[in-house]
Scaffold this motif. Structure first.
Motif, PDB file in Angstrom:
ATOM      1  N   GLY A 103     -48.828   2.725 -38.387  1.00 27.92           N
ATOM      2  CA  GLY A 103     -48.126   1.822 -37.479  1.00 27.92           C
ATOM      3  C   GLY A 103     -48.950   0.629 -37.058  1.00 27.92           C
ATOM      4  N   ASN A 104     -49.960   0.288 -37.831  1.00 28.13           N
ATOM      5  CA  ASN A 104     -50.825  -0.845 -37.519  1.00 28.13           C
ATOM      6  C   ASN A 104     -50.588  -1.980 -38.519  1.00 28.13           C
ATOM      7  OD1 ASN A 104     -52.085   0.587 -35.392  1.00 28.13           O
ATOM      8  ND2 ASN A 104     -53.388   1.640 -36.872  1.00 28.13           N
ATOM      9  N   GLY A 105     -51.443  -2.976 -38.456  1.00 27.95           N
ATOM     10  CA  GLY A 105     -51.332  -4.083 -39.397  1.00 27.95           C
ATOM     11  C   GLY A 105     -50.093  -4.919 -39.150  1.00 27.95           C
ATOM     12  N   SER A 106     -49.270  -5.061 -40.179  1.00 27.95           N
ATOM     13  CA  SER A 106     -48.090  -5.920 -40.099  1.00 27.95           C
ATOM     14  C   SER A 106     -46.865  -5.226 -39.540  1.00 27.95           C
ATOM     15  CB  SER A 106     -47.759  -6.466 -41.500  1.00 27.95           C
ATOM     16  OG  SER A 106     -48.856  -7.181 -42.042  1.00 27.95           O
ATOM     17  N   VAL A 107     -46.980  -3.956 -39.176  1.00 27.22           N
ATOM     18  CA  VAL A 107     -45.820  -3.206 -38.685  1.00 27.22           C
ATOM     19  C   VAL A 107     -45.390  -3.733 -37.319  1.00 27.22           C
ATOM     20  CG1 VAL A 107     -44.881  -0.935 -38.162  1.00 27.22           C
ATOM     21  CG2 VAL A 107     -46.630  -1.173 -39.923  1.00 27.22           C
ATOM     22  N   ASP A 108     -44.095  -3.957 -37.166  1.00 27.56           N
ATOM     23  CA  ASP A 108     -43.557  -4.434 -35.892  1.00 27.56           C
ATOM     24  C   ASP A 108     -43.732  -3.354 -34.826  1.00 27.56           C
ATOM     25  OD1 ASP A 108     -42.139  -5.476 -33.788  1.00 27.56           O
ATOM     26  OD2 ASP A 108     -40.254  -5.731 -34.882  1.00 27.56           O
ATOM     27  N   PRO A 109     -44.394  -3.658 -33.695  1.00 30.50           N
ATOM     28  CA  PRO A 109     -44.582  -2.658 -32.625  1.00 30.50           C
ATOM     29  C   PRO A 109     -43.266  -2.099 -32.095  1.00 30.50           C
ATOM     30  CG  PRO A 109     -46.011  -4.559 -32.276  1.00 30.50           C
ATOM     31  CD  PRO A 109     -45.083  -4.924 -33.393  1.00 30.50           C
ATOM     32  N   VAL A 110     -42.215  -2.907 -32.142  1.00 26.98           N
ATOM     33  CA  VAL A 110     -40.905  -2.424 -31.674  1.00 26.98           C
ATOM     34  C   VAL A 110     -40.436  -1.265 -32.544  1.00 26.98           C
ATOM     35  CG1 VAL A 110     -38.472  -3.028 -31.337  1.00 26.98           C
ATOM     36  CG2 VAL A 110     -40.262  -4.666 -30.724  1.00 26.98           C
ATOM     37  N   LEU A 111     -40.603  -1.386 -33.858  1.00 29.93           N
ATOM     38  CA  LEU A 111     -40.213  -0.305 -34.762  1.00 29.93           C
ATOM     39  C   LEU A 111     -41.054   0.941 -34.505  1.00 29.93           C
ATOM     40  CD1 LEU A 111     -38.539   0.661 -37.199  1.00 29.93           C
ATOM     41  CD2 LEU A 111     -40.352  -0.245 -38.677  1.00 29.93           C
ATOM     42  N   VAL A 112     -42.343   0.758 -34.254  1.00 33.81           N
ATOM     43  CA  VAL A 112     -43.234   1.882 -33.970  1.00 33.81           C
ATOM     44  C   VAL A 112     -42.754   2.620 -32.730  1.00 33.81           C
ATOM     45  CG1 VAL A 112     -45.582   2.571 -33.363  1.00 33.81           C
ATOM     46  CG2 VAL A 112     -45.211   0.780 -35.074  1.00 33.81           C
ATOM     47  N   TRP A 113     -42.411   1.864 -31.691  1.00 32.94           N
ATOM     48  CA  TRP A 113     -41.941   2.492 -30.456  1.00 32.94           C
ATOM     49  C   TRP A 113     -40.625   3.214 -30.667  1.00 32.94           C
ATOM     50  CZ3 TRP A 113     -42.005   4.858 -26.155  1.00 32.94           C
ATOM     51  CH2 TRP A 113     -40.870   4.913 -25.348  1.00 32.94           C
ATOM     52  N   LYS A 114     -39.686   2.590 -31.355  1.00 36.40           N
ATOM     53  CA  LYS A 114     -38.373   3.199 -31.549  1.00 36.40           C
ATOM     54  C   LYS A 114     -38.455   4.519 -32.308  1.00 36.40           C
ATOM     55  CE  LYS A 114     -36.106   0.017 -29.421  1.00 36.40           C
ATOM     56  NZ  LYS A 114     -35.487   0.331 -28.096  1.00 36.40           N
ATOM     57  N   LEU A 115     -39.399   4.622 -33.223  1.00 32.47           N
ATOM     58  CA  LEU A 115     -39.503   5.828 -34.034  1.00 32.47           C
ATOM     59  C   LEU A 115     -40.461   6.865 -33.460  1.00 32.47           C
ATOM     60  CD1 LEU A 115     -39.503   4.320 -37.649  1.00 32.47           C
ATOM     61  CD2 LEU A 115     -37.645   5.531 -36.500  1.00 32.47           C
TER      62      LEU A 115
ATOM     63  N   PHE B 173     -49.455  -3.079 -52.784  1.00 30.19           N
ATOM     64  CA  PHE B 173     -50.192  -3.747 -51.712  1.00 30.19           C
ATOM     65  C   PHE B 173     -51.593  -3.176 -51.495  1.00 30.19           C
ATOM     66  CE2 PHE B 173     -45.895  -5.080 -50.814  1.00 30.19           C
ATOM     67  CZ  PHE B 173     -46.044  -6.368 -50.324  1.00 30.19           C
ATOM     68  N   GLY B 174     -51.878  -2.031 -52.067  1.00 33.46           N
ATOM     69  CA  GLY B 174     -53.220  -1.477 -51.956  1.00 33.46           C
ATOM     70  C   GLY B 174     -53.344  -0.384 -50.902  1.00 33.46           C
ATOM     71  N   GLY B 175     -54.411   0.405 -51.018  1.00 30.89           N
ATOM     72  CA  GLY B 175     -54.622   1.549 -50.145  1.00 30.89           C
ATOM     73  C   GLY B 175     -54.844   1.192 -48.694  1.00 30.89           C
ATOM     74  N   ASP B 176     -55.605   0.143 -48.418  1.00 27.62           N
ATOM     75  CA  ASP B 176     -55.872  -0.246 -47.026  1.00 27.62           C
ATOM     76  C   ASP B 176     -54.589  -0.669 -46.324  1.00 27.62           C
ATOM     77  OD1 ASP B 176     -58.534   0.293 -47.399  1.00 27.62           O
ATOM     78  OD2 ASP B 176     -59.100  -1.805 -47.781  1.00 27.62           O
ATOM     79  N   PHE B 177     -53.792  -1.475 -47.013  1.00 27.00           N
ATOM     80  CA  PHE B 177     -52.520  -1.932 -46.447  1.00 27.00           C
ATOM     81  C   PHE B 177     -51.623  -0.736 -46.175  1.00 27.00           C
ATOM     82  CE2 PHE B 177     -48.165  -3.413 -46.624  1.00 27.00           C
ATOM     83  CZ  PHE B 177     -48.190  -4.648 -45.991  1.00 27.00           C
ATOM     84  N   ALA B 178     -51.556   0.182 -47.133  1.00 36.51           N
ATOM     85  CA  ALA B 178     -50.696   1.351 -46.997  1.00 36.51           C
ATOM     86  C   ALA B 178     -51.144   2.241 -45.847  1.00 36.51           C
ATOM     87  CB  ALA B 178     -50.676   2.139 -48.304  1.00 36.51           C
TER      88      ALA B 178
ATOM     89  N   GLN C  24     -44.509  -9.095 -45.913  1.00 34.75           N
ATOM     90  CA  GLN C  24     -45.502  -8.074 -45.571  1.00 34.75           C
ATOM     91  C   GLN C  24     -45.019  -7.214 -44.402  1.00 34.75           C
ATOM     92  OE1 GLN C  24     -49.572  -9.341 -45.157  1.00 34.75           O
ATOM     93  NE2 GLN C  24     -49.396 -10.902 -46.757  1.00 34.75           N
ATOM     94  N   GLU C  25     -44.381  -7.860 -43.434  1.00 33.52           N
ATOM     95  CA  GLU C  25     -43.847  -7.099 -42.301  1.00 33.52           C
ATOM     96  C   GLU C  25     -42.768  -6.130 -42.773  1.00 33.52           C
ATOM     97  OE1 GLU C  25     -40.800  -7.927 -38.666  1.00 33.52           O
ATOM     98  OE2 GLU C  25     -42.434  -9.392 -38.878  1.00 33.52           O
ATOM     99  N   ALA C  26     -41.883  -6.587 -43.650  1.00 32.31           N
ATOM    100  CA  ALA C  26     -40.822  -5.723 -44.158  1.00 32.31           C
ATOM    101  C   ALA C  26     -41.399  -4.566 -44.969  1.00 32.31           C
ATOM    102  CB  ALA C  26     -39.849  -6.533 -45.011  1.00 32.31           C
ATOM    103  N   ALA C  27     -42.368  -4.853 -45.822  1.00 32.23           N
ATOM    104  CA  ALA C  27     -42.971  -3.813 -46.653  1.00 32.23           C
ATOM    105  C   ALA C  27     -43.698  -2.781 -45.799  1.00 32.23           C
ATOM    106  CB  ALA C  27     -43.934  -4.447 -47.662  1.00 32.23           C
ATOM    107  N   SER C  28     -44.489  -3.245 -44.849  1.00 32.31           N
ATOM    108  CA  SER C  28     -45.219  -2.304 -43.987  1.00 32.31           C
ATOM    109  C   SER C  28     -44.266  -1.519 -43.102  1.00 32.31           C
ATOM    110  CB  SER C  28     -46.244  -3.060 -43.131  1.00 32.31           C
ATOM    111  OG  SER C  28     -45.601  -3.991 -42.273  1.00 32.31           O
ATOM    112  N   GLY C  29     -43.195  -2.168 -42.652  1.00 30.01           N
ATOM    113  CA  GLY C  29     -42.203  -1.477 -41.822  1.00 30.01           C
ATOM    114  C   GLY C  29     -41.508  -0.358 -42.588  1.00 30.01           C
ATOM    115  N   ILE C  30     -41.162  -0.624 -43.839  1.00 29.31           N
ATOM    116  CA  ILE C  30     -40.534   0.410 -44.673  1.00 29.31           C
ATOM    117  C   ILE C  30     -41.503   1.564 -44.898  1.00 29.31           C
ATOM    118  CG2 ILE C  30     -39.711   0.911 -47.002  1.00 29.31           C
ATOM    119  CD1 ILE C  30     -37.672  -0.547 -45.287  1.00 29.31           C
TER     120      ILE C  30
END
Length: 257
Positions: A142-154, A131-136, A101-107
């Motif tokens: 940048g919420n949910g399962s997304v790694d905060p580090v990736l959010v910051w870097k981008l 994964f559905g509309g809410d997950f997407a 889930q982290e990988a999918a949300s990160g992508i």
């Protein structure tokens, strides 16, 4: 039911292909960014050697930007490999473990920030269907399962003064150059006292940076600039000035050697 299963497997295969293409393009996208990072670091070094600490801080933004994107590429590469290795789990998205889930949300989040990797946009559409509309929606923000580090870097603030100072200090230490940021602040304090007759005992780093940006935009050379309206008092030999009034000249913020 069998038709749905075959359709889902086809989509999963397409995601695998898209992520494989993204991995190939990652290797290509890294090269110019590595070059730009190296050039920017060299510029910071030269500016520090000339004593232009303020301009070195500005140039550090480019170092931060390229470095953040390169680190984001590393995370994206990890996610692509993870999803490719475990593509079968994508056929049952609600049973995927946290890592998938982290990988999918990160992508899905990275797709909106990485123009170098257009395949991620197509992969995001398929993953959103799975994964559905809410997950997407959460992933795109940048919420949910997304790694905060990736959010910051981008999407993080590249102009953060403390971060720029850290980069400048690292480069200065690499070349054994002493950097004194207090001198830059003292100059700004002095100018504020002289122009406004108001004593500012402390200015934030962000204020210092903004003043420097205003001054830098007034000159192409960048090594010394004056604010607009720096006309001198023109007087006749008899002491009169023909009605010309003096205009205040505010020196630009520069670190003196």
């Amino acid at each position: 039911m069998g038709f749905i299963h075959r359709r889902t497997s086809k989509q999963t295969g397409k995601v695998k292909t898209l992520l494989g293409l993204a991995l190939s393009h990652l290797a290509i996208a890294r090269r110019p960014r590595l070059a730009r990072k190296s050039i920017s670091r060299g510029d910071v070094h030269q500016l520090l050697a000339l004593g232009h600490v303020d301009r070195a801080l500005h140039r550090a933004e480019h170092v931060i930007e390229e470095d953040n994107m390169l680190e984001a590429f590393n995370i994206i590469e990890l996610y692509c490999n993870r999803l490719i290795e475990h593509t079968k789990q994508l056929d049952k998205p609600y049973e995927c473990d946290d890592d998938i889930q982290e990988a999918a949300s990160g992508i899905m989040f990275a797709a909106g920030w990485c123009g170098d990797l257009p395949e991620l946009l197509f992969a995001r559409t398929i993953l959103a269907n799975k994964f559905g509309g809410d997950f997407a929606m959460m992933a795109k923000e940048g919420n949910g399962s997304v790694d905060p580090v990736l959010v910051w870097k981008l999407s993080g603030n590249k102009r953060n003064m403390e971060l720029k100072k850290k980069v400048v200090k690292e480069i200065a230490n690499e070349y054994n150059i002493h950097v004194d940021f207090s001198e830059l602040q003292e100059m700004v304090d002095h100018e504020q006292d002289g122009s406004n007759n108001v004593h500012h005992h402390e200015l934030s780093h962000e204020t210092i940076y903004q003043i420097d940006m205003d001054e830098s935009s007034a000159s192409d050379s960048g090594h010394s600039s004056l604010r607009n309206g720096n006309s001198c008092d023109i007087s006749n030999s008899d002491g009169s000035n023909n009605g010309n009034t003096k205009q205040k000249v505010t020196p630009s913020v520069r670190t003196r050697r």
